[in-house]
Design a protein around this motif. Structure first.
Motif, mmCIF file in Angstrom:
data_model
loop_
_atom_site.group_PDB
_atom_site.id
_atom_site.type_symbol
_atom_site.label_atom_id
_atom_site.label_comp_id
_atom_site.label_asym_id
_atom_site.label_seq_id
_atom_site.Cartn_x
_atom_site.Cartn_y
_atom_site.Cartn_z
ATOM 1 N N LEU A 261 0.828 -1.202 0.000
ATOM 2 C CA LEU A 261 0.000 0.000 0.000
ATOM 3 C C LEU A 261 0.866 1.258 0.000
ATOM 4 O O LEU A 261 0.637 2.193 -0.777
ATOM 5 N N ALA A 262 1.871 1.280 0.862
ATOM 6 C CA ALA A 262 2.750 2.443 0.945
ATOM 7 C C ALA A 262 3.465 2.686 -0.385
ATOM 8 O O ALA A 262 3.626 3.840 -0.810
ATOM 9 N N THR A 263 3.879 1.612 -1.044
ATOM 10 C CA THR A 263 4.539 1.753 -2.341
ATOM 11 C C THR A 263 3.595 2.355 -3.364
ATOM 12 O O THR A 263 3.946 3.324 -4.058
ATOM 13 N N LEU A 264 2.392 1.815 -3.471
ATOM 14 C CA LEU A 264 1.441 2.308 -4.469
ATOM 15 C C LEU A 264 1.106 3.775 -4.251
ATOM 16 O O LEU A 264 0.949 4.542 -5.216
ATOM 17 N N GLU A 265 1.005 4.184 -3.005
ATOM 18 C CA GLU A 265 0.618 5.565 -2.717
ATOM 19 C C GLU A 265 1.729 6.571 -3.030
ATOM 20 O O GLU A 265 1.477 7.769 -3.084
ATOM 21 N N GLU A 266 2.947 6.087 -3.264
ATOM 22 C CA GLU A 266 4.053 6.967 -3.654
ATOM 23 C C GLU A 266 4.173 7.121 -5.171
ATOM 24 O O GLU A 266 4.826 8.047 -5.646
ATOM 25 N N LEU A 267 3.559 6.210 -5.921
ATOM 26 C CA LEU A 267 3.795 6.132 -7.357
ATOM 27 C C LEU A 267 2.775 6.944 -8.146
ATOM 28 O O LEU A 267 1.761 7.388 -7.617
ATOM 29 N N SER A 268 3.076 7.123 -9.431
ATOM 30 C CA SER A 268 2.179 7.863 -10.314
ATOM 31 C C SER A 268 0.843 7.151 -10.445
ATOM 32 O O SER A 268 0.788 6.008 -10.934
ATOM 33 N N PRO A 269 -0.260 7.787 -10.033
ATOM 34 C CA PRO A 269 -1.569 7.147 -10.187
ATOM 35 C C PRO A 269 -1.870 6.779 -11.639
ATOM 36 O O PRO A 269 -2.423 5.710 -11.914
ATOM 37 N N THR A 270 -1.479 7.649 -12.566
ATOM 38 C CA THR A 270 -1.730 7.364 -13.980
ATOM 39 C C THR A 270 -0.937 6.148 -14.443
ATOM 40 O O THR A 270 -1.464 5.270 -15.140
ATOM 41 N N ALA A 271 0.341 6.077 -14.057
ATOM 42 C CA ALA A 271 1.159 4.929 -14.440
ATOM 43 C C ALA A 271 0.583 3.635 -13.884
ATOM 44 O O ALA A 271 0.590 2.598 -14.557
ATOM 45 N N LEU A 272 0.084 3.682 -12.662
ATOM 46 C CA LEU A 272 -0.520 2.490 -12.062
ATOM 47 C C LEU A 272 -1.753 2.054 -12.844
ATOM 48 O O LEU A 272 -1.941 0.862 -13.122
ATOM 49 N N ALA A 273 -2.604 3.015 -13.205
ATOM 50 C CA ALA A 273 -3.829 2.677 -13.924
ATOM 51 C C ALA A 273 -3.522 2.116 -15.310
ATOM 52 O O ALA A 273 -4.136 1.127 -15.751
ATOM 53 N N VAL A 274 -2.581 2.728 -16.000
ATOM 54 C CA VAL A 274 -2.206 2.253 -17.333
ATOM 55 C C VAL A 274 -1.591 0.853 -17.244
ATOM 56 O O VAL A 274 -1.875 -0.024 -18.075
ATOM 57 N N THR A 275 -0.774 0.626 -16.232
ATOM 58 C CA THR A 275 -0.122 -0.679 -16.062
ATOM 59 C C THR A 275 -1.128 -1.763 -15.736
ATOM 60 O O THR A 275 -1.063 -2.876 -16.291
ATOM 61 N N LEU A 276 -2.058 -1.480 -14.841
ATOM 62 C CA LEU A 276 -3.091 -2.464 -14.503
ATOM 63 C C LEU A 276 -3.855 -2.867 -15.763
ATOM 64 O O LEU A 276 -4.090 -4.058 -16.022
ATOM 65 N N ASP A 277 -4.228 -1.886 -16.565
ATOM 66 C CA ASP A 277 -4.957 -2.142 -17.803
ATOM 67 C C ASP A 277 -4.105 -2.950 -18.779
ATOM 68 O O ASP A 277 -4.601 -3.884 -19.436
#
Length: 352
Positions: A261-277
């Motif tokens: 959780l701590a890692t995800l909250e530090e990262l680019s929200p857009t990059a996370l969404a694009v990567t999940l997709d």
């Protein structure tokens, strides 16, 4: 380059073995366009060379096979308003990745030490993928506001359960044993055995295939710890959105959930969404080439349309302040289908 000491790629033959060694050890063999072109040229030349039966790719030095692509150059190209040079680099790199995946002769790769980003593109699609006790594999692109590429989404999409989403989003490193468990590698060979294995691949005629040859040198590593975390990873990372994953991690009392959780909250929200997709789209694809096309759309979308890639590289590698200013700044601000624009992007120059 005529001086072997200065060559960034060493391509030569030893008996029936074609050998490609990345030779930028001070940069952990990070790839630039010239290196990609040299690797591609050697592989292409050996396709119809009947004297070459097997190809081996390894890295100079003892720090790793390849730390990835030259992202500083990527940053400079985008900032200078030259994204067409970015497209040239990625088209060349992805063509090399596809060539390795589809190569008509066995390609053996030693993913010894650090093998990340572009290094996965070299190692992950080979016929015989070898790791050691020193191996540290990762697709850490979200840490610079980017998304896994070089066919990494194909590998992540085929990892057990939701491990692909976990490793793709967090950028977490995997050990050699982890890499075998996740399908990123085939054999674990102690690093002290690699020289003997190189000689055997070049000069021994028996056993007849590289896979059988490796079995003479491989050993069973200490078991991966990943099966122990599979339950909470699958539960959290099966959520439909990045926001949903965060909510499940926040509600979990499993060891490791708070760290994720701590890692995800530090990262680019857009990059996370694009990567999940991207990982989920690749899971349904037919092969590496199709996954590369999906990645190319997203990579060029970042290069042309979104500031987080440049900002992530700036914060990590240029100014090194480790204080990226993401847009948007929080996962809560993301729309549900935040990866849609990158998924639908049509690059000006086609990949293949």
């Amino acid at each position: 380059m005529t001086d072997v000491e200065e060559a960034t790629v060493l391509a030569r033959t030893e008996s029936s073995l074609g050998r490609i060694t990345l030779n930028r050890p001070r940069a952990i063999n990070a790839l630039d366009l010239g290196m990609i072109e040299q690797i591609t040229a050697a592989l292409t030349a050996w396709i119809d060379d009947s004297d070459v039966q097997t190809v081996l790719i390894d890295g100079a030095g003892d720090r790793g096979l390849c730390a990835g692509g030259d992202v500083r150059a990527l940053h400079d190209q985008i900032v200078a308003g030259a994204p067409e040079r970015t497209a040239e680099f990625f088209r060349a790199e992805y063509a090399m990745n596809a060539l390795i995946a589809e190569y008509p002769k066995p390609v053996v790769v030693f993913a010894d030490g650090i093998t990340m980003g572009g290094g996965i593109g070299l190692a992950g699609h080979a016929a015989v993928r070898i790791v050691t006790e020193r191996s540290r594999l990762a697709m850490p692109e979200t840490r610079i506001g980017f998304t896994p590429d070089v066919g990494g989404t194909w590998l992540l999409g085929r990892a057990p359960g939701r491990m692909g989403e976990y490793f793709g989003l967090t950028g977490q490193s995997m050990s050699g044993a982890d890499a075998v468990h996740l399908g990123f590698a085939d054999h674990f060979v102690p690093s002290e055995n690699l020289d003997a294995l190189r000689d055997a691949l070049a000069y021994r005629a028996d056993p007849g295939t590289p896979n059988e040859m490796v079995l003479l040198f491989d050993e069973t590593p200490e078991p991966s710890s990943l099966p122990d975390v599979r339950e909470w990873v699958d539960e959290a990372f099966s959520a439909d959105t990045v926001g949903g994953i965060v909510e499940r991690l926040r509600a979990s009392d499993a060891p490791g959930a708070a760290s994720a959780l701590a890692t995800l909250e530090e990262l680019s929200p857009t990059a996370l969404a694009v990567t999940l997709d991207a990982v989920r789209e690749a899971r349904a694809m037919s092969g590496v080439r199709e996954a590369l096309e999906g990645e190319y759309r997203r990579v060029m979308w970042f290069a042309h349309n979104h500031p987080d890639l440049v900002e992530g590289i700036r914060a990590q590698l240029v100014d090194k302040d480790r204080q990226p200013r993401w847009q948007p700044a929080t996962i809560a601000e993301m729309p549900d289908d935040a990866g849609a624009a990158a998924r639908a992007y049509v690059p000006e120059a086609p990949l293949f």
